[in-house]
Design a protein around this motif. Structure first.
Motif, PDB file in Angstrom:
ATOM      1  N   LEU A   1     -18.763   3.552   5.032  1.00  0.00           N
ATOM      2  CA  LEU A   1     -17.774   4.356   4.326  1.00  0.00           C
ATOM      3  C   LEU A   1     -16.364   4.047   4.800  1.00  0.00           C
ATOM      4  CD1 LEU A   1     -19.730   7.732   4.276  1.00  0.00           C
ATOM      5  CD2 LEU A   1     -19.461   6.100   2.410  1.00  0.00           C
ATOM      6  N   LYS A   2     -16.208   3.818   6.095  1.00  0.00           N
ATOM      7  CA  LYS A   2     -14.897   3.442   6.624  1.00  0.00           C
ATOM      8  C   LYS A   2     -14.439   2.107   6.031  1.00  0.00           C
ATOM      9  CE  LYS A   2     -12.447   2.289  10.897  1.00  0.00           C
ATOM     10  NZ  LYS A   2     -12.575   2.069  12.359  1.00  0.00           N
ATOM     11  N   ALA A   3     -15.357   1.159   5.938  1.00  0.00           N
ATOM     12  CA  ALA A   3     -15.011  -0.156   5.371  1.00  0.00           C
ATOM     13  C   ALA A   3     -14.579  -0.034   3.914  1.00  0.00           C
ATOM     14  CB  ALA A   3     -16.203  -1.109   5.490  1.00  0.00           C
ATOM     15  N   LEU A   4     -15.156   0.921   3.199  1.00  0.00           N
ATOM     16  CA  LEU A   4     -14.782   1.141   1.803  1.00  0.00           C
ATOM     17  C   LEU A   4     -13.390   1.767   1.694  1.00  0.00           C
ATOM     18  CD1 LEU A   4     -15.863   0.932  -1.123  1.00  0.00           C
ATOM     19  CD2 LEU A   4     -16.853   3.218  -0.804  1.00  0.00           C
ATOM     20  N   GLY A   5     -12.976   2.487   2.741  1.00  0.00           N
ATOM     21  CA  GLY A   5     -11.668   3.128   2.741  1.00  0.00           C
ATOM     22  C   GLY A   5     -11.724   4.628   2.550  1.00  0.00           C
TER      23      GLY A   5
ATOM     24  N   GLU B   1     -20.205   2.986  -6.339  1.00  0.00           N
ATOM     25  CA  GLU B   1     -19.380   1.866  -5.892  1.00  0.00           C
ATOM     26  C   GLU B   1     -20.129   0.535  -5.884  1.00  0.00           C
ATOM     27  OE1 GLU B   1     -21.458   3.199  -2.153  1.00  0.00           O
ATOM     28  OE2 GLU B   1     -20.777   4.088  -4.036  1.00  0.00           O
ATOM     29  N   ILE B   2     -21.435   0.557  -6.095  1.00  0.00           N
ATOM     30  CA  ILE B   2     -22.192  -0.698  -6.214  1.00  0.00           C
ATOM     31  C   ILE B   2     -22.805  -0.848  -7.603  1.00  0.00           C
ATOM     32  CG2 ILE B   2     -22.663  -0.909  -3.745  1.00  0.00           C
ATOM     33  CD1 ILE B   2     -25.522   0.147  -4.318  1.00  0.00           C
ATOM     34  N   GLY B   3     -22.490   0.084  -8.486  1.00  0.00           N
ATOM     35  CA  GLY B   3     -22.974  -0.022  -9.867  1.00  0.00           C
ATOM     36  C   GLY B   3     -24.389   0.464 -10.074  1.00  0.00           C
ATOM     37  N   MET B   4     -24.849   1.440  -9.271  1.00  0.00           N
ATOM     38  CA  MET B   4     -26.190   1.982  -9.492  1.00  0.00           C
ATOM     39  C   MET B   4     -26.301   2.592 -10.886  1.00  0.00           C
ATOM     40  SD  MET B   4     -27.419   3.565  -5.805  1.00  0.00           S
ATOM     41  CE  MET B   4     -28.883   4.332  -6.550  1.00  0.00           C
ATOM     42  N   THR B   5     -27.501   2.474 -11.466  1.00  0.00           N
ATOM     43  CA  THR B   5     -27.723   2.859 -12.866  1.00  0.00           C
ATOM     44  C   THR B   5     -28.708   4.023 -12.973  1.00  0.00           C
ATOM     45  OG1 THR B   5     -29.599   1.355 -13.163  1.00  0.00           O
ATOM     46  CG2 THR B   5     -27.396   0.448 -13.533  1.00  0.00           C
ATOM     47  N   ASN B   6     -28.832   4.536 -14.180  1.00  0.00           N
ATOM     48  CA  ASN B   6     -29.806   5.591 -14.438  1.00  0.00           C
ATOM     49  C   ASN B   6     -31.226   5.124 -14.120  1.00  0.00           C
ATOM     50  OD1 ASN B   6     -27.857   7.371 -15.275  1.00  0.00           O
ATOM     51  ND2 ASN B   6     -28.455   7.397 -17.425  1.00  0.00           N
ATOM     52  N   ALA B   7     -32.096   6.079 -13.862  1.00  0.00           N
ATOM     53  CA  ALA B   7     -33.491   5.772 -13.528  1.00  0.00           C
ATOM     54  C   ALA B   7     -34.306   5.574 -14.812  1.00  0.00           C
ATOM     55  CB  ALA B   7     -34.092   6.906 -12.711  1.00  0.00           C
ATOM     56  N   PRO B   8     -35.007   4.474 -14.919  1.00  0.00           N
ATOM     57  CA  PRO B   8     -35.774   4.208 -16.152  1.00  0.00           C
ATOM     58  C   PRO B   8     -37.148   4.872 -16.137  1.00  0.00           C
ATOM     59  CG  PRO B   8     -35.957   2.330 -14.685  1.00  0.00           C
ATOM     60  CD  PRO B   8     -35.079   3.350 -13.967  1.00  0.00           C
TER      61      PRO B   8
ATOM     62  N   ALA C   1     -25.726  -6.814  -0.687  1.00  0.00           N
ATOM     63  CA  ALA C   1     -25.267  -7.913  -1.542  1.00  0.00           C
ATOM     64  C   ALA C   1     -23.832  -7.686  -2.004  1.00  0.00           C
ATOM     65  CB  ALA C   1     -26.200  -8.054  -2.747  1.00  0.00           C
ATOM     66  N   ALA C   2     -23.513  -6.428  -2.320  1.00  0.00           N
ATOM     67  CA  ALA C   2     -22.178  -6.126  -2.837  1.00  0.00           C
ATOM     68  C   ALA C   2     -21.095  -6.386  -1.810  1.00  0.00           C
ATOM     69  CB  ALA C   2     -22.126  -4.674  -3.304  1.00  0.00           C
ATOM     70  N   MET C   3     -21.340  -6.033  -0.566  1.00  0.00           N
ATOM     71  CA  MET C   3     -20.321  -6.199   0.466  1.00  0.00           C
ATOM     72  C   MET C   3     -20.049  -7.672   0.772  1.00  0.00           C
ATOM     73  SD  MET C   3     -21.314  -3.119   3.077  1.00  0.00           S
ATOM     74  CE  MET C   3     -19.851  -3.322   4.125  1.00  0.00           C
ATOM     75  N   SER C   4     -21.027  -8.516   0.532  1.00  0.00           N
ATOM     76  CA  SER C   4     -20.865  -9.938   0.844  1.00  0.00           C
ATOM     77  C   SER C   4     -20.277 -10.745  -0.313  1.00  0.00           C
ATOM     78  CB  SER C   4     -22.217 -10.542   1.245  1.00  0.00           C
ATOM     79  OG  SER C   4     -23.130 -10.491   0.159  1.00  0.00           O
ATOM     80  N   ASP C   5     -20.037 -10.089  -1.446  1.00  0.00           N
ATOM     81  CA  ASP C   5     -19.517 -10.764  -2.632  1.00  0.00           C
ATOM     82  C   ASP C   5     -18.090 -10.286  -2.883  1.00  0.00           C
ATOM     83  OD1 ASP C   5     -18.897 -11.782  -5.110  1.00  0.00           O
ATOM     84  OD2 ASP C   5     -20.510 -10.750  -6.192  1.00  0.00           O
TER      85      ASP C   5
ATOM     86  N   ILE D   1     -18.451  -5.121  -7.471  1.00  0.00           N
ATOM     87  CA  ILE D   1     -17.949  -3.787  -7.819  1.00  0.00           C
ATOM     88  C   ILE D   1     -17.455  -3.087  -6.564  1.00  0.00           C
ATOM     89  CG2 ILE D   1     -18.575  -1.539  -8.792  1.00  0.00           C
ATOM     90  CD1 ILE D   1     -20.798  -3.082 -10.376  1.00  0.00           C
ATOM     91  N   TRP D   2     -18.202  -3.222  -5.466  1.00  0.00           N
ATOM     92  CA  TRP D   2     -17.841  -2.569  -4.206  1.00  0.00           C
ATOM     93  C   TRP D   2     -16.452  -3.002  -3.747  1.00  0.00           C
ATOM     94  CZ3 TRP D   2     -16.581  -3.787   0.844  1.00  0.00           C
ATOM     95  CH2 TRP D   2     -16.729  -2.763   1.800  1.00  0.00           C
TER      96      TRP D   2
END
Length: 559
Positions: free
Chosen positions: A46-50, A363-370, A445-449, A453-454
């Motif tokens: 959370l700190k890294a996100l700001g 912040e990572i683009g999580m989606t609705n549950a199918p 994966a998001a933090m390394s790209d 979105i993150w």
């Protein structure tokens, strides 16, 4: 740039809040349920996100009939979440990282296992009888009136011990407190001060517009004493402290918003309003059958609230929370443009005037549950409404479709940390199924790209801290009747930030109003940076960007 002296500032104007749903965030002990040590282990994330503030959904002792919104002890931690010592450690570790912790204040109702209610129902002569709302049966022996619960059915349940009905505007296991009783209010204020003295940074107040109810007049929200109670609460608890308070107010209108958050009202810092949510619900079946998305109506609501609180009060900005569907599934395009549309939504929201709230996983683009079967759901509202709506004639398929679009469990599937087992949420069996797309959508994966979105959210959060125009600039909307483009400006002295976004999956070409033509610096974009605002603009699918330009100041000059 110097802020004009007429602007009243607050530390939380610059902050971005991150909502944690403890049950689904991070499990430290393998029991399948998230907990406080799990949250502490993710503070560096959370700190890294700001993030500067985290709001915890209820962590108090509870039978968990409604996942903690039914509280049996306001000053104890639910064992599945940990201990009071675990909370103190979370608070201390968060403070080391300059992160404040906001607690969920649920004081419209308690659990039926709270000692107050146990004693209240024991006898009509109990000193706690008037802590809750009791009424005699109607002449036919039925409920006192036709008030209904938000979770379906009557809002009254007959208690056989005393032969009277008690009120519950939610689950029957969530009896409503009687705020007309000064002893109730005093006990609540004492509890609030106990937590404030422990070092929390404020409260998010659950359905706070309900506390002034007048049930005999069928008034549920916005009762005649609501604001007197909030003013009293302010003076008795947080008013002298530099903390953040935000009320959940489904009934709020632009006309009533300043009653809650006006600078001289001595009530709350801000409120959550839900007009942008409810305008998309069906008139008969509510959120269980959505209306088609209408950008023009959405823009109208967003602009209405920006204008209403332009000079006083403050907006709480959000797309989602623990009660709402995932933002990218609701407003974006998870099949065609999941990354682009998620970044577009973030850009539009975070550059409005107000304090942004991020719901975990957004912040990572999580989606609705199918989910495909009712047995996969855990939410009490969804399960109750399934029965009632099928009885009313809605087909099982239509209900599941509605639940997939708007049900509360969409936001409650476990946080997707890694591509490993159970998305890295737990080493045990998760209390609710993990969304199957965790292999590709996860924080690791998001933090390394750098294009994730993150990282887009991270940049928006940092921009907010760097540019006063994002915090205090005056809002102005444009192209209000365009069906695909959302456009607005934020202006502070000689700086103007222009935000353009495309809410469609196709390229849109349109003419920009003449007064917006300028060349400046692109602060953020989800495609290539755009520096020049021209007469004719084209936006690719779900494209969004913001251009900062110098414009004529109040004296006609440029700085």
């Amino acid at each position: 740039m110097e802020l004009r002296s007429t602007i009243r500032t607050a530390w939380w104007h610059k902050a971005t809040v991150y909502q944690v749903y403890p049950r689904s965030f991070a499990d430290s002990n393998g029991d399948g349920v998230g907990d406080l040590p799990g949250i502490t282990s993710k503070l560096e994330y959370l700190k890294a996100l700001g993030i500067e503030l985290i709001w915890l959904s209820p962590i108090y002792a509870s039978p968990m009939d409604d996942n903690g919104y039914d509280i049996s002890d306001y000053q104890a931690v639910a064992p599945e979440f940990g201990t009071l010592a675990d909370f103190d450690e979370l608070l201390a570790q968060a403070r080391l990282r300059n992160i404040g912790v906001i607690l969920d204040l649920v004081v419209n109702h308690t659990s039926d296992e709270h000692p107050w209610f146990v004693q209240s129902r024991a006898s009509k002569q109990s000193p706690f009888r008037d802590y809750y709302i009791w009424r005699k049966p109607a002449d036919d022996g039925g409920p006192p009136n036709n008030l209904t619960s938000s979770f379906g059915g009557s809002a009254w349940t007959l208690d056989e011990t005393t032969g009277e009905y008690y009120l519950h505007l939610f689950s029957r296991r969530q009896p409503d407190l009687n705020w007309e009783n000064p002893n109730v209010r005093g006990a609540i204020y004492q509890m609030m001060n106990w937590w404030l003295e422990r070092g929390i940074a404020g409260f998010r107040m659950d359905v706070i517009d309900y506390i002034g109810k007048q049930v005999d007049q069928a008034i549920v929200t916005d009762g005649p004493h609501l604001h007197a109670y909030l003013h009293e609460m302010n003076r008795a608890t947080f008013g002298s402290r530099d903390v953040l308070t935000v009320g959940e107010t489904w009934s709020a209108t632009p006309g009533s918003a300043l009653l809650y958050s006006g600078r001289d009202r001595e009530e709350l810092s801000m409120i959550f309003q839900f007009e942008h949510v409810t305008q998309q619900w069906d008139e008969i079946y509510g959120k269980w059958r959505s209306r088609p998305f209408d950008l023009i109506k959405l823009k109208s609501v967003l602009s209405k609230w920006q204008y209403a609180l332009a000079d006083d009060g403050w907006n709480a900005l959000f797309w989602g929370n623990h009660d709402l569907p995932r933002a990218v599934s609701k407003y974006g395009d998870v099949k065609g443009y999941p990354v682009e549309s998620a970044k577009m939504l973030a850009t539009v929201l975070h550059l409005l005037k107000g304090t942004p709230f991020i719901y975990q996983g957004e912040e990572i683009g999580m989606t609705n549950a199918p989910f495909t079967k009712i047995e996969q759901y855990r939410d009490i509202e969804t399960l109750n409404m399934h029965r009632l709506h099928l009885e009313a004639g809605l087909s099982p398929e239509d209900f599941i479709k509605g639940a997939n679009e708007n049900g509360r469990d969409n936001a409650r599937t476990p946080m997707q940390w890694t591509s490993g087992a159970n998305a890295g949420f737990t080493t045990g069996i998760p209390w609710i199924e993990v969304n199957k797309n965790y292999a590709t959508i996860n924080a690791e994966a998001a933090m390394s790209d750098e294009h994730s979105i993150w990282n887009h959210y991270r940049k928006l959060i940092s921009l907010r801290k760097a540019y006063p125009v994002i915090i205090y600039g005056r809002f102005q909307s444009y192209l209000d009747q365009h069906p695909d483009v959302l456009a607005y400006t934020r202006t502070l002295d000689t700086q103007r930030l222009t935000v353009l976004s495309n809410f469609s999956a196709r390229t849109i070409t349109f003419d920009l109003p003449h007064e917006l033509l300028a060349t400046g610096r692109c602060l953020i974009s989800n495609y290539d940076p755009v520096d020049a605002l021209k007469t004719t603009m084209s936006l690719r699918p779900y494209e969004a960007f913001a251009v900062l330009a110098e414009v004529a100041g109040r004296d006609g000059t440029k700085s």
